[in-house]
Write an enzyme that holds these catalytic residues in place. Structure first.
Site, PDB file in Angstrom:
ATOM      1  N   CYS A  85       1.118  -1.224  15.640  1.00  0.00           N
ATOM      2  CA  CYS A  85       1.110  -1.043  14.082  1.00  0.00           C
ATOM      3  C   CYS A  85       0.443  -2.163  13.254  1.00  0.00           C
ATOM      4  O   CYS A  85       1.037  -3.379  13.600  1.00  0.00           O
ATOM      5  CB  CYS A  85       2.318  -0.752  13.636  1.00  0.00           C
ATOM      6  SG  CYS A  85       2.576  -0.248  11.893  1.00  0.00           S
TER       7      CYS A  85
ATOM      8  N   CYS B  26       6.285  -5.939   7.446  1.00  0.00           N
ATOM      9  CA  CYS B  26       7.173  -5.300   8.393  1.00  0.00           C
ATOM     10  C   CYS B  26       7.630  -6.426   9.348  1.00  0.00           C
ATOM     11  O   CYS B  26       6.752  -6.937   9.910  1.00  0.00           O
ATOM     12  CB  CYS B  26       6.688  -4.141   9.099  1.00  0.00           C
ATOM     13  SG  CYS B  26       8.044  -3.342  10.066  1.00  0.00           S
TER      14      CYS B  26
ATOM     15  N   CYS C 164      -1.495   6.988   9.394  1.00  0.00           N
ATOM     16  CA  CYS C 164      -0.131   6.435  10.029  1.00  0.00           C
ATOM     17  C   CYS C 164      -0.477   5.058  11.130  1.00  0.00           C
ATOM     18  O   CYS C 164      -1.318   5.188  12.062  1.00  0.00           O
ATOM     19  CB  CYS C 164       0.690   7.535  10.972  1.00  0.00           C
ATOM     20  SG  CYS C 164       1.898   6.922  11.591  1.00  0.00           S
TER      21      CYS C 164
ATOM     22  N   GLU D  69       0.971  -1.254   0.007  1.00  0.00           N
ATOM     23  CA  GLU D  69       0.028   0.156   0.168  1.00  0.00           C
ATOM     24  C   GLU D  69       0.702   1.376  -0.053  1.00  0.00           C
ATOM     25  O   GLU D  69       1.982   1.104   0.626  1.00  0.00           O
ATOM     26  CB  GLU D  69      -0.836  -0.189   1.246  1.00  0.00           C
ATOM     27  CG  GLU D  69      -2.030  -1.061   1.184  1.00  0.00           C
ATOM     28  CD  GLU D  69      -3.076  -0.975   2.343  1.00  0.00           C
ATOM     29  OE1 GLU D  69      -4.050  -1.466   2.191  1.00  0.00           O
ATOM     30  OE2 GLU D  69      -2.797  -0.400   3.324  1.00  0.00           O
TER      31      GLU D  69
ATOM     32  N   CYS E 233       3.346   8.754   0.379  1.00  0.00           N
ATOM     33  CA  CYS E 233       3.907   7.949   1.574  1.00  0.00           C
ATOM     34  C   CYS E 233       3.973   6.550   0.936  1.00  0.00           C
ATOM     35  O   CYS E 233       3.125   5.929   0.597  1.00  0.00           O
ATOM     36  CB  CYS E 233       2.969   7.879   2.823  1.00  0.00           C
ATOM     37  SG  CYS E 233       3.509   6.854   4.070  1.00  0.00           S
TER      38      CYS E 233
ATOM     39  N   LEU F  59      10.549   6.802  17.538  1.00  0.00           N
ATOM     40  CA  LEU F  59      11.113   6.805  18.912  1.00  0.00           C
ATOM     41  C   LEU F  59       9.984   5.997  19.716  1.00  0.00           C
ATOM     42  O   LEU F  59      10.077   5.033  20.055  1.00  0.00           O
ATOM     43  CB  LEU F  59      11.433   8.254  19.500  1.00  0.00           C
ATOM     44  CG  LEU F  59      11.899   8.167  20.786  1.00  0.00           C
ATOM     45  CD1 LEU F  59      13.490   7.739  20.287  1.00  0.00           C
ATOM     46  CD2 LEU F  59      12.576   9.741  20.979  1.00  0.00           C
ATOM     47  N   HIS F  60       8.847   6.864  19.697  1.00  0.00           N
ATOM     48  CA  HIS F  60       7.397   6.219  20.376  1.00  0.00           C
ATOM     49  C   HIS F  60       7.714   5.816  22.099  1.00  0.00           C
ATOM     50  O   HIS F  60       6.618   5.574  22.747  1.00  0.00           O
ATOM     51  CB  HIS F  60       7.266   4.816  19.622  1.00  0.00           C
ATOM     52  CG  HIS F  60       6.945   4.911  18.457  1.00  0.00           C
ATOM     53  ND1 HIS F  60       6.413   5.976  17.821  1.00  0.00           N
ATOM     54  CD2 HIS F  60       7.321   4.157  17.476  1.00  0.00           C
ATOM     55  CE1 HIS F  60       6.458   5.795  16.373  1.00  0.00           C
ATOM     56  NE2 HIS F  60       7.024   4.540  16.130  1.00  0.00           N
TER      57      HIS F  60
ATOM     58  N   CYS G 167       6.384  -3.550  16.041  1.00  0.00           N
ATOM     59  CA  CYS G 167       5.814  -2.296  16.917  1.00  0.00           C
ATOM     60  C   CYS G 167       4.348  -2.977  17.323  1.00  0.00           C
ATOM     61  O   CYS G 167       3.579  -3.167  16.275  1.00  0.00           O
ATOM     62  CB  CYS G 167       5.872  -1.097  16.016  1.00  0.00           C
ATOM     63  SG  CYS G 167       7.598  -0.583  15.611  1.00  0.00           S
TER      64      CYS G 167
ATOM     65  N   ASN H 134      -3.742   6.110  15.708  1.00  0.00           N
ATOM     66  CA  ASN H 134      -4.906   5.871  15.003  1.00  0.00           C
ATOM     67  C   ASN H 134      -5.382   4.455  15.183  1.00  0.00           C
ATOM     68  O   ASN H 134      -4.422   3.607  14.884  1.00  0.00           O
ATOM     69  CB  ASN H 134      -4.575   5.759  13.352  1.00  0.00           C
ATOM     70  CG  ASN H 134      -4.085   7.483  13.194  1.00  0.00           C
ATOM     71  OD1 ASN H 134      -5.021   8.462  13.216  1.00  0.00           O
ATOM     72  ND2 ASN H 134      -2.854   7.584  12.607  1.00  0.00           N
TER      73      ASN H 134
END
Length: 368
Positions: free
Chosen positions: A131, A124, A348, A104, A117, A230-231, A128, A305
């Site tokens: 996500c 991935c 995001c 995507e 983007c 970073l998060h 994380c 989100n």
């Protein structure tokens, strides 16, 4: 608005994606066909600026060359499988690769900016916990042609007179885990002779923080902007939210980011997804302010989100405001990212290569 349909099949696998070849390779192939190398520039103009859908559309290219191009090459490395358009103008494209895997990318409009983007991997592998992109892990790296193609596909769908102005490498995948292919694609895209001629300073590469790869990028004489996801402001909390941190370490990530700034002179952005009740408390803001105090840095706060199946919640607006105020007391620049495309799962953290059931079926690859 949603568009999609049943797959009609990727073009013959033996054909080579046009932009999977270097500009020199394309010119050499054209010369082998008995034509002047400048024809390559004509073809690129058609692809980038005149929005050709097929080689047959390239009417000022000799007919015999168009036929040879059609026999041996494909204009696109991927096929449009689904398109969702949000009310705010965000345009999400699900693209099908030649091996049937989905990726995507998202095109965002904020006049006069038009940003795309892009993704670098199928899925991935960074894990994380909040996500969607990594829910099924990583299947493979994208080729340079597949990375490049996302910009080409997005550009081809823009209204007349509009062009892509910025690229952010913040889609599916860990960008630096596929650094070599990514740089081939971006360098071609930024080429004034064989691409759109975009300034490298309008490209942002996001990474969860792979120190060796950050240093490698820093030493490659590019001006791409670096954004570190970073998060969390402490080792313990980052280990929970970004599992790869257990092997890497926050201190090593920060040291590599500092080195990137020292070598390139480019301010580093630190992305921080705010998870309600998890990393958005005053103590977290204070720790983040202390971590970045004195550094030439910018914090991009991203209110979470929501993703179906994950337990995290979007923070309350008052908590976001308090977080911003606290970090700024340490002299650190902070902005809050404006959410775009959330209604079509294009914001995001929401990209997950899922083919939605379309409400208005159209032929795959159709262009409005």
């Amino acid at each position: 608005m949603q568009e999609g349909g049943e797959p009609q099949g990727i073009e013959v696998a033996s054909k080579r994606p046009l932009f999977g070849a270097s500009a020199d390779e394309l010119r050499a192939w054209i010369a082998e066909q008995g034509h002047k190398p400048y024809r390559a520039k004509q073809i690129q103009q058609w692809a980038f600026h005149r929005r050709a859908k097929t080689f047959a559309d390239m009417t000022d290219v000799p007919l015999d060359l168009r036929k040879k191009l059609d026999a041996e090459w494909t204009l696109f490395a991927t096929e449009l499988a689904y398109r969702g358009i949000a009310d705010d103008g965000t345009d999400k494209l699900l693209l099908r690769c030649r091996d049937g895997r989905n990726i995507e990318c998202v095109s965002m409009s904020d006049p006069p900016r038009r940003t795309v983007c892009i993704s670098t991997q199928v899925g991935c592998g960074m894990g994380c916990v909040f996500c969607a992109s990594g829910l099924k892990g990583v299947e493979r790296n994208l080729t340079s042609a597949e990375i490049f193609d996302q910009v080409l596909q997005a550009q081809s769908l823009l209204p007349p007179g509009e062009s892509i102005t910025h690229v952010v490498v913040m889609g599916m995948g860990e960008s630096l885990a596929n650094l070599d292919n990514l740089l081939v694609a971006l360098d071609r895209f930024c080429s004034p002779e064989d691409g759109l001629g975009m300034s490298q300073r309008r490209v942002t590469i996001s990474t969860v923080g792979l120190p060796a790869k950050i240093r490698k990028l820093a030493g490659m004489d590019r001006q791409y902007h670096l954004a570190v996801s970073l998060h969390a402001p402490t080792e313990a909390l980052r280990d929970e939210l970004v599992p790869v941190n257990e092997k890497v370490g926050l201190a090593a990530v920060m040291a590599a980011a500092d080195e990137y700034f020292q070598i390139t002179g480019r301010q580093v952005t630190y992305e921080y997804v705010l998870l309600g009740g998890v990393n958005d408390r005053r103590e977290h803001a204070t720790a983040l302010g202390k971590l970045l105090k004195g550094r030439k840095a910018h914090v991009n706060l991203i209110p979470y989100n929501t993703v179906a199946g994950l337990p995290f919640q979007r923070p309350e607006p008052d908590d976001v405001r308090r977080f911003v105020e606290t970090v700024r007391r340490f002299g650190v620049a902070v902005t809050v990212r404006r959410t775009k495309g959330r209604e079509i799962d294009a914001a995001c953290g929401q990209l997950r290569r899922r083919l939605e059931a379309p409400s208005e079926p159209v032929a795959i690859g159709s262009r409005p």
